[in-house]
Design a protein around this motif. Sequence first.
Motif, PDB file in Angstrom:
ATOM      1  N   ILE A   4      -7.604  17.439   0.824  1.00  0.00           N
ATOM      2  CA  ILE A   4      -6.035  16.551   1.190  1.00  0.00           C
ATOM      3  C   ILE A   4      -6.168  16.413   2.443  1.00  0.00           C
ATOM      4  CG2 ILE A   4      -4.817  18.595   1.147  1.00  0.00           C
ATOM      5  CD1 ILE A   4      -4.151  15.676  -1.169  1.00  0.00           C
ATOM      6  N   THR A   5      -5.735  15.398   3.035  1.00  0.00           N
ATOM      7  CA  THR A   5      -5.663  14.912   4.252  1.00  0.00           C
ATOM      8  C   THR A   5      -4.532  15.718   4.668  1.00  0.00           C
ATOM      9  OG1 THR A   5      -4.080  13.158   3.966  1.00  0.00           O
ATOM     10  CG2 THR A   5      -6.520  12.546   4.109  1.00  0.00           C
ATOM     11  N   GLN A   6      -4.541  16.070   6.023  1.00  0.00           N
ATOM     12  CA  GLN A   6      -3.469  16.913   6.840  1.00  0.00           C
ATOM     13  C   GLN A   6      -2.373  15.925   7.155  1.00  0.00           C
ATOM     14  OE1 GLN A   6      -3.470  20.349   6.741  1.00  0.00           O
ATOM     15  NE2 GLN A   6      -5.194  19.831   5.405  1.00  0.00           N
ATOM     16  N   ASP A   7      -2.795  14.769   7.695  1.00  0.00           N
ATOM     17  CA  ASP A   7      -1.874  13.750   8.101  1.00  0.00           C
ATOM     18  C   ASP A   7      -2.029  12.472   7.521  1.00  0.00           C
ATOM     19  OD1 ASP A   7      -0.833  15.447  10.442  1.00  0.00           O
ATOM     20  OD2 ASP A   7      -2.822  15.279  11.081  1.00  0.00           O
ATOM     21  N   PHE A   8      -1.023  11.517   7.686  1.00  0.00           N
ATOM     22  CA  PHE A   8      -1.204  10.143   7.219  1.00  0.00           C
ATOM     23  C   PHE A   8      -2.234   9.557   7.935  1.00  0.00           C
ATOM     24  CE2 PHE A   8       2.950  11.501   5.669  1.00  0.00           C
ATOM     25  CZ  PHE A   8       2.875  11.284   4.511  1.00  0.00           C
ATOM     26  N   LEU A   9      -2.765   8.685   7.179  1.00  0.00           N
ATOM     27  CA  LEU A   9      -3.933   8.194   8.081  1.00  0.00           C
ATOM     28  C   LEU A   9      -3.688   6.701   8.383  1.00  0.00           C
ATOM     29  CD1 LEU A   9      -7.101   9.126   5.854  1.00  0.00           C
ATOM     30  CD2 LEU A   9      -5.948  10.401   7.793  1.00  0.00           C
ATOM     31  N   CYS A  10      -2.535   6.284   8.188  1.00  0.00           N
ATOM     32  CA  CYS A  10      -1.923   4.878   8.986  1.00  0.00           C
ATOM     33  C   CYS A  10      -0.535   5.189   9.054  1.00  0.00           C
ATOM     34  CB  CYS A  10      -2.336   3.857   8.076  1.00  0.00           C
ATOM     35  SG  CYS A  10      -1.410   3.794   6.256  1.00  0.00           S
ATOM     36  N   PRO A  11      -0.134   4.481  10.045  1.00  0.00           N
ATOM     37  CA  PRO A  11       1.413   4.481  10.406  1.00  0.00           C
ATOM     38  C   PRO A  11       2.172   3.463   9.348  1.00  0.00           C
ATOM     39  CG  PRO A  11       0.328   3.134  11.827  1.00  0.00           C
ATOM     40  CD  PRO A  11      -0.742   3.695  11.126  1.00  0.00           C
ATOM     41  N   VAL A  12       3.241   3.667   9.298  1.00  0.00           N
ATOM     42  CA  VAL A  12       4.102   2.643   8.307  1.00  0.00           C
ATOM     43  C   VAL A  12       3.984   1.400   8.703  1.00  0.00           C
ATOM     44  CG1 VAL A  12       6.534   2.421   7.723  1.00  0.00           C
ATOM     45  CG2 VAL A  12       5.811   4.781   7.590  1.00  0.00           C
ATOM     46  N   SER A  13       3.834   1.280  10.171  1.00  0.00           N
ATOM     47  CA  SER A  13       3.701  -0.265  10.547  1.00  0.00           C
ATOM     48  C   SER A  13       2.411  -1.006  10.007  1.00  0.00           C
ATOM     49  CB  SER A  13       3.873  -0.302  11.821  1.00  0.00           C
ATOM     50  OG  SER A  13       2.680   0.667  12.407  1.00  0.00           O
ATOM     51  N   ALA A  14       1.458  -0.098   9.564  1.00  0.00           N
ATOM     52  CA  ALA A  14       0.225  -0.855   8.966  1.00  0.00           C
ATOM     53  C   ALA A  14       0.497  -1.674   7.689  1.00  0.00           C
ATOM     54  CB  ALA A  14      -0.923   0.145   8.390  1.00  0.00           C
ATOM     55  N   ASN A  15       1.710  -1.500   7.151  1.00  0.00           N
ATOM     56  CA  ASN A  15       2.179  -2.453   5.779  1.00  0.00           C
ATOM     57  C   ASN A  15       2.668  -3.852   6.418  1.00  0.00           C
ATOM     58  OD1 ASN A  15       2.977  -3.655   3.571  1.00  0.00           O
ATOM     59  ND2 ASN A  15       4.535  -1.784   3.275  1.00  0.00           N
ATOM     60  N   THR A  16       1.483  -4.616   6.747  1.00  0.00           N
ATOM     61  CA  THR A  16       1.844  -5.843   7.203  1.00  0.00           C
ATOM     62  C   THR A  16       2.028  -6.970   6.400  1.00  0.00           C
ATOM     63  OG1 THR A  16      -0.486  -6.437   7.727  1.00  0.00           O
ATOM     64  CG2 THR A  16       0.711  -5.616   9.533  1.00  0.00           C
ATOM     65  N   TYR A  17       1.674  -6.502   5.130  1.00  0.00           N
ATOM     66  CA  TYR A  17       2.100  -7.365   3.786  1.00  0.00           C
ATOM     67  C   TYR A  17       3.460  -7.296   3.380  1.00  0.00           C
ATOM     68  CZ  TYR A  17      -2.759  -8.509   4.319  1.00  0.00           C
ATOM     69  OH  TYR A  17      -4.089  -8.708   4.815  1.00  0.00           O
ATOM     70  N   ASN A  18       4.234  -6.367   4.132  1.00  0.00           N
ATOM     71  CA  ASN A  18       5.563  -5.943   3.489  1.00  0.00           C
ATOM     72  C   ASN A  18       5.557  -5.819   1.817  1.00  0.00           C
ATOM     73  OD1 ASN A  18       8.159  -5.725   3.720  1.00  0.00           O
ATOM     74  ND2 ASN A  18       8.658  -7.794   3.203  1.00  0.00           N
ATOM     75  N   ILE A  19       4.680  -4.843   1.557  1.00  0.00           N
ATOM     76  CA  ILE A  19       4.613  -4.461   0.104  1.00  0.00           C
ATOM     77  C   ILE A  19       5.805  -3.512   0.025  1.00  0.00           C
ATOM     78  CG2 ILE A  19       3.310  -3.221  -1.774  1.00  0.00           C
ATOM     79  CD1 ILE A  19       0.696  -4.313  -0.119  1.00  0.00           C
ATOM     80  N   GLN A  20       6.585  -3.480  -0.804  1.00  0.00           N
ATOM     81  CA  GLN A  20       7.821  -2.685  -1.275  1.00  0.00           C
ATOM     82  C   GLN A  20       7.695  -2.202  -2.477  1.00  0.00           C
ATOM     83  OE1 GLN A  20       9.953  -1.906   1.313  1.00  0.00           O
ATOM     84  NE2 GLN A  20       8.827  -3.254   2.861  1.00  0.00           N
ATOM     85  N   PHE A  21       7.717  -0.780  -2.778  1.00  0.00           N
ATOM     86  CA  PHE A  21       7.730  -0.201  -4.154  1.00  0.00           C
ATOM     87  C   PHE A  21       9.176  -0.142  -4.625  1.00  0.00           C
ATOM     88  CE2 PHE A  21       3.779   2.349  -2.786  1.00  0.00           C
ATOM     89  CZ  PHE A  21       2.985   1.160  -3.207  1.00  0.00           C
ATOM     90  N   LEU A  22       9.415  -0.836  -5.695  1.00  0.00           N
ATOM     91  CA  LEU A  22      10.829  -1.061  -6.131  1.00  0.00           C
ATOM     92  C   LEU A  22      11.010   0.030  -7.431  1.00  0.00           C
ATOM     93  CD1 LEU A  22      10.772  -4.817  -6.392  1.00  0.00           C
ATOM     94  CD2 LEU A  22      11.519  -3.600  -4.489  1.00  0.00           C
ATOM     95  N   LYS A  23       9.966   0.212  -8.208  1.00  0.00           N
ATOM     96  CA  LYS A  23      10.280   1.093  -9.692  1.00  0.00           C
ATOM     97  C   LYS A  23       8.896   1.726  -9.902  1.00  0.00           C
ATOM     98  CE  LYS A  23      12.324   0.806 -14.217  1.00  0.00           C
ATOM     99  NZ  LYS A  23      12.781   0.055 -15.161  1.00  0.00           N
ATOM    100  N   PHE A  24       8.917   3.178 -10.275  1.00  0.00           N
ATOM    101  CA  PHE A  24       7.895   3.694 -10.631  1.00  0.00           C
ATOM    102  C   PHE A  24       8.335   4.531 -11.803  1.00  0.00           C
ATOM    103  CE2 PHE A  24       5.059   7.472 -10.149  1.00  0.00           C
ATOM    104  CZ  PHE A  24       3.925   6.833 -10.051  1.00  0.00           C
ATOM    105  N   ARG A  25       7.345   4.486 -12.645  1.00  0.00           N
ATOM    106  CA  ARG A  25       7.502   5.344 -14.138  1.00  0.00           C
ATOM    107  C   ARG A  25       6.304   5.970 -14.687  1.00  0.00           C
ATOM    108  NH1 ARG A  25       8.901   2.763 -20.046  1.00  0.00           N
ATOM    109  NH2 ARG A  25       6.893   1.741 -19.430  1.00  0.00           N
ATOM    110  N   ILE A  26       6.325   7.156 -14.834  1.00  0.00           N
ATOM    111  CA  ILE A  26       5.208   7.699 -15.386  1.00  0.00           C
ATOM    112  C   ILE A  26       5.365   8.206 -16.777  1.00  0.00           C
ATOM    113  CG2 ILE A  26       3.580   9.875 -15.214  1.00  0.00           C
ATOM    114  CD1 ILE A  26       4.137  10.040 -12.183  1.00  0.00           C
TER     115      ILE A  26
END
Length: 183
Positions: A15-37
């Motif tokens: 498992i990674t210790q840290d995040f491998l990219c900053p939040v600002s890397a989302n230059t495509y403005n992908i937004q999660f709206l709903k998630f169901r398992i």
Amino acid sequence: MQQVTPAYVRNLNGITQDFLCPVSANTYNIQFLKFRIRDMDSGQTLFEVERDQDEESIENLPPEYQDEARRIKYHFGPQFFELKTVGAQLTFSVGNKPVKNFTIIERHYFKDHLLRSYEFQFPFCIPDSTNTWEHIYTIPEIDEAMRQEMIDNPFQTKSDSFYFVGEQLVMHNKAEYDYSPFD
């Protein structure tokens, strides 16, 4: 600094210790709206969350809260190990740029043991669209001793979810899992 590509994350051995990219890397403005398992055999919903349309996106949170917003904890209970396949349905929107080869690579570990690596690809998202994507997970065979160890050690089962557009890492989320009995 190492460029984080799909090939790089496929070869991670823990498992990674840290995040491998900053939040600002989302230059495509992908937004999660709903998630169901859900359990694919019974259809039972195991977890569901929907973002309020008025809720601020992660990019607008103060920096000290952004990393926490990229983490989630699940409590599934020991009966989860009886399931064969689960579906994870994600509804997401994209910004004003086309998204080509949107790939999720998800790596699940217990302590530093790789349980399973999953990879899913959404070939194309048109700009300014909302999309629903369900990926099916086959639950790996886990021997009884490890299963019991996972039940006895809540939140020691972890996953990294890496989201790429082409070869570019645009998002990275983390999850922790608890399989202990419900109170």
